[in-house]
Design an enzyme around this catalytic site. Structure first.
Site, PDB file in Angstrom:
ATOM      1  N   GLU A 289      10.844  -0.985 -49.564  1.00 59.11           N
ATOM      2  CA  GLU A 289      10.787   0.322 -50.214  1.00 59.11           C
ATOM      3  C   GLU A 289      10.383   1.415 -49.227  1.00 59.11           C
ATOM      4  O   GLU A 289      10.844   2.556 -49.304  1.00 59.11           O
ATOM      5  CB  GLU A 289       9.793   0.290 -51.373  1.00 59.11           C
ATOM      6  CG  GLU A 289       9.636   1.626 -52.083  1.00 59.11           C
ATOM      7  CD  GLU A 289       8.582   1.592 -53.167  1.00 59.11           C
ATOM      8  OE1 GLU A 289       8.277   2.662 -53.711  1.00 59.11           O
ATOM      9  OE2 GLU A 289       8.055   0.494 -53.461  1.00 59.11           O
ATOM     10  N   LEU A 298      19.905   8.541 -44.543  1.00 57.37           N
ATOM     11  CA  LEU A 298      19.854   9.399 -45.725  1.00 57.37           C
ATOM     12  C   LEU A 298      18.715  10.391 -45.543  1.00 57.37           C
ATOM     13  O   LEU A 298      17.603  10.017 -45.217  1.00 57.37           O
ATOM     14  CB  LEU A 298      19.621   8.558 -46.986  1.00 57.37           C
ATOM     15  CG  LEU A 298      20.703   7.506 -47.284  1.00 57.37           C
ATOM     16  CD1 LEU A 298      20.286   6.672 -48.488  1.00 57.37           C
ATOM     17  CD2 LEU A 298      22.044   8.167 -47.534  1.00 57.37           C
ATOM     18  N   HIS A 300      16.680  12.036 -47.312  1.00 59.42           N
ATOM     19  CA  HIS A 300      15.434  11.968 -48.052  1.00 59.42           C
ATOM     20  C   HIS A 300      14.711  10.638 -47.851  1.00 59.42           C
ATOM     21  O   HIS A 300      13.684  10.403 -48.465  1.00 59.42           O
ATOM     22  CB  HIS A 300      15.680  12.198 -49.549  1.00 59.42           C
ATOM     23  CG  HIS A 300      16.427  11.079 -50.223  1.00 59.42           C
ATOM     24  ND1 HIS A 300      17.772  10.893 -50.037  1.00 59.42           N
ATOM     25  CD2 HIS A 300      16.014  10.079 -51.043  1.00 59.42           C
ATOM     26  CE1 HIS A 300      18.168   9.834 -50.742  1.00 59.42           C
ATOM     27  NE2 HIS A 300      17.117   9.328 -51.343  1.00 59.42           N
ATOM     28  N   ARG A 301      15.252   9.747 -47.014  1.00 63.29           N
ATOM     29  CA  ARG A 301      14.604   8.462 -46.789  1.00 63.29           C
ATOM     30  C   ARG A 301      14.345   8.245 -45.300  1.00 63.29           C
ATOM     31  O   ARG A 301      14.836   7.281 -44.702  1.00 63.29           O
ATOM     32  CB  ARG A 301      15.465   7.316 -47.334  1.00 63.29           C
ATOM     33  CG  ARG A 301      15.712   7.344 -48.827  1.00 63.29           C
ATOM     34  CD  ARG A 301      14.482   7.046 -49.624  1.00 63.29           C
ATOM     35  NE  ARG A 301      14.039   5.663 -49.470  1.00 63.29           N
ATOM     36  CZ  ARG A 301      13.004   5.156 -50.115  1.00 63.29           C
ATOM     37  NH1 ARG A 301      12.302   5.919 -50.936  1.00 63.29           N
ATOM     38  NH2 ARG A 301      12.647   3.902 -49.941  1.00 63.29           N
ATOM     39  N   PRO A 302      13.591   9.136 -44.672  1.00 62.22           N
ATOM     40  CA  PRO A 302      13.305   8.933 -43.247  1.00 62.22           C
ATOM     41  C   PRO A 302      12.342   7.762 -43.063  1.00 62.22           C
ATOM     42  O   PRO A 302      11.664   7.342 -43.999  1.00 62.22           O
ATOM     43  CB  PRO A 302      12.630  10.248 -42.844  1.00 62.22           C
ATOM     44  CG  PRO A 302      11.953  10.703 -44.109  1.00 62.22           C
ATOM     45  CD  PRO A 302      12.867  10.297 -45.224  1.00 62.22           C
TER      46      PRO A 302
END
Length: 622
Positions: A289, A298, A300-302
């Site tokens: 997660e 992506l 928003h998912r660094p």
């Protein structure tokens, strides 16, 4: 010498600290409080104080909503994943929905913001950063605050908050002393907005001797935001969430512009890419997660900052250091070379001077990176600070008690480093939080909540005696030095600071132990902090400057104690790369997907620790 007592009475809003948070508070307070008396008390000088004092090459928090770039929900998601899931989403969203108007205001006041020549939009350095010519960033912003306030008191070290003698747990102002004249200043106020600084130099810094002031975060950030509030009994949150930063070695120059604008990258001492080799084992520690390299493209998912730190620290410990920033390719472009040097000349001159002094030319030699000692501040990329109320329209009941950014002490509000749970606010976000706090403080007064405040002469005289005691200690015992500066009756501020930094480093997870600690070490640290507190009762100051250092040390000590209590309470390693609990080396979402909250009893000094729910108010982006 007898110092004058100067009493400033009838204040409606007292702003303590005039960095970006404090200047935002003063400016907004005048809009909502046309008839109110607004006073600023600043330790340095408002024109060059706070973390932005030297200048800044980027504004690190800007949505760009009017150009369709980002919205506040995007920023909450970004900060949430970077902080391994634990943020105050109501406070973050509230800041993010107002921050763009702050930046537009800065531009109107004359701050030069770079533009993209093709689109006309602000020139982006990264998804959230816009580039500025910011050497004079702080003076430009300070001018607006000076015009808004009735009075600005520069060179005032605020040491204590005054408390209402007629109603428990209500603020009544603050006291301190002038660091030039020594005069005692008493500020009686209906509300206080704390915009004072976070904590650098509570852990032993990497830089020693001549370079001991060369740290990042700002070396003058003496934990006063935390020391003032903890001492008064305010609840604090996430104080274990200290930050460790990748920085250019020894000069502490920031790396953001290099990574984001110059498109540089890192290598180990063998010239290899190293980050990805640490991710498989790290994923077992933190879970997919929080670390999914395949999804890191992506926006928003660094990959969280702390996990990148973990890879750097682990690679060095494996013997494949030093870590280099690969600048030689980018610096072949004259424009990028100019940007690389201007980035430091506009905000971290010491890094440019250090490279020049040590014959490091980034065009022909890749400079070294390292990780900093830990810092504790709630306005940068971590969550530490006071437990504050959120806004009425979006905060859950547990997060709202009447007035936005009000702490658990009535009438005491926070902004910037003082507010817990709002990472990635930076300069523009801190100014915005000051605005939000000021609007709420005006409403608090207009609602009649500040009526009937009483400040006794006893409280004022007691604080005066306490403030100047270090000068008395020196005066009485100065002739009993046995060797060098060793005295059986007192310690001086430098001796006390060295002692604090050493014990925090070794017991609470500093650089010399690769950020590692455990329950046993933390208990020993708390014992040593208690003994140090006893010795701080006998601290001596030979002059007003040392008196300033003595009170900065007392604030640092109080913050360090709170950090240690929180680190002991959270029995997991939530942020690998910031610190490690060697006896609990995994992220434990089942038991610790919560916010930690503490309160120190002002009368007994005992800490009460509790878990607070971490609500996710913003959904995942589909």
């Amino acid at each position: 010498m007898a110092y004058k007592t100067i009493v400033e009475d009838g204040i409606d809003i007292l702003v303590v600290g005039a960095g970006l948070g404090g200047t935002g508070a003063a400016w907004e307070a005048r809009f909502w409080g046309q008839d109110k008396k607004i006073v600023i008390a600043e330790k340095a000088n408002i024109d060059r104080s706070g973390a932005v004092a030297q200048g800044l090459y980027a504004i690190n928090c800007y949505m760009g909503t009017r150009w369709g770039e980002n919205n506040p929900e995007d920023h909450v998601r970004y900060a949430r994943i970077d902080l391994m899931g634990l943020v105050r989403e109501d406070l973050l969203f509230d800041m993010a929905r107002h921050v763009d108007s702050t930046v537009h205001q800065f531009e109107e006041w004359g701050l030069p913001i770079m533009r993209n020549p093709k689109t006309g939009t602000y020139l982006r350095e990264g998804r959230w950063q816009i580039m500025i010519h910011g050497e004079s960033y702080k003076p430009i912003v300070a001018e607006a605050a000076k015009k808004s306030a009735d009075k600005v008191f520069n060179r005032i070290c605020v040491t204590h908050l005054l408390m209402d003698d007629s109603k428990e747990n209500r603020v009544a102002g603050a006291v301190g002393f002038n660091v030039r004249t020594g005069n005692y200043h008493v500020f009686k106020s209906k509300t206080v907005i704390c915009g004072a600084g976070g904590a650098s130099n509570i852990f032993k810094p990497r830089s020693v001797g001549e370079g001991s002031g060369r740290t990042w975060y700002a070396p003058w950030s003496s934990a006063s935001a935390y020391g003032l509030m903890i001492e008064a009994g305010a609840k604090m949150t996430q104080m274990e969430n200290r930050i460790v930063l990748a920085r250019f070695k020894d000069g502490y120059g920031p790396v953001g512009a290099y990574f984001l604008h110059l498109k540089t990258y890192t290598q180990n001492g063998l010239g290899e890419e190293y980050e990805s080799k640490w991710f498989p084992e790290l994923q077992k520690m933190v879970g997919k997660e929080y670390l999914d390299p395949e999804a890191s493209h992506l926006t928003h998912r660094p990959i969280p900052t702390c996990l990148r730190n973990h890879a750097l620290i682990s690679e060095v410990n494996a013997g494949r250091g030093p870590i280099h920033m690969v600048t030689m390719h980018a610096f072949q472009d004259p424009h990028l070379e100019e940007v690389g040097w201007e980035n430091f000349l506009g905000m971290t001159v010491g890094q440019a001077v250090l490279w020049a002094a040590t014959d490091v030319d980034p065009k022909y030699e890749n400079p070294e990176l390292t990780t900093s000692e830990p810092y504790v501040m709630g306005s940068h990329a971590t969550c530490s600070g006071a437990w504050c109320s959120g806004p009425e329209d979006i905060s859950p009941p547990e997060y709202f008690w009447g007035y936005n950014r009000m702490t658990t002490i009535e009438g005491l509000f926070g902004a910037g480093d003082a507010v817990g749970g709002t990472p990635h606010a930076f300069s523009s976000g801190s100014f915005t939080e000051g605005r939000l706090a000021a609007k709420a403080a005006c409403k608090y007064i207009d609602d009649g909540k500040a009526e009937g405040i009483v400040v006794s002469d006893e409280q004022i005289s007691r604080r005066r005696k306490e403030i100047y005691t270090p000068l008395e200690h020196y005066k009485i015992y100065r002739n009993e030095i046995v060797a060098g500066d060793v005295n059986p009756h007192y310690i001086n501020p430098k001796q006390g600071l060295d002692r604090l930094q050493k014990l925090m480093d070794e017991y609470c997870g500093g650089v010399t132990v690769s950020y590692m600690t455990n329950e046993k070490l933390l208990h020993i640290g708390l014992k040593k902090l208690k003994i140090l507190e006893e010795d701080l009762q006998s601290i001596a100051a030979k002059d007003i400057h040392e008196l300033l250092r003595a009170w900065e040390l007392k604030h640092r000590h109080r913050a360090a104690e709170c950090v240690t209590q929180h680190t002991l309470f959270r029995k997991e390693t939530r942020w690998p790369g910031y610190y490690y609990r060697g006896d609990a080396m995994k992220v434990d979402d089942e038991n610790w997907h919560v916010l930690t909250v503490s309160r120190r009893d002002p009368n007994t000094g005992e800490y009460t620790m509790e878990k607070a729910p971490c609500y996710h108010l913003v959904g995942e982006d589909e």
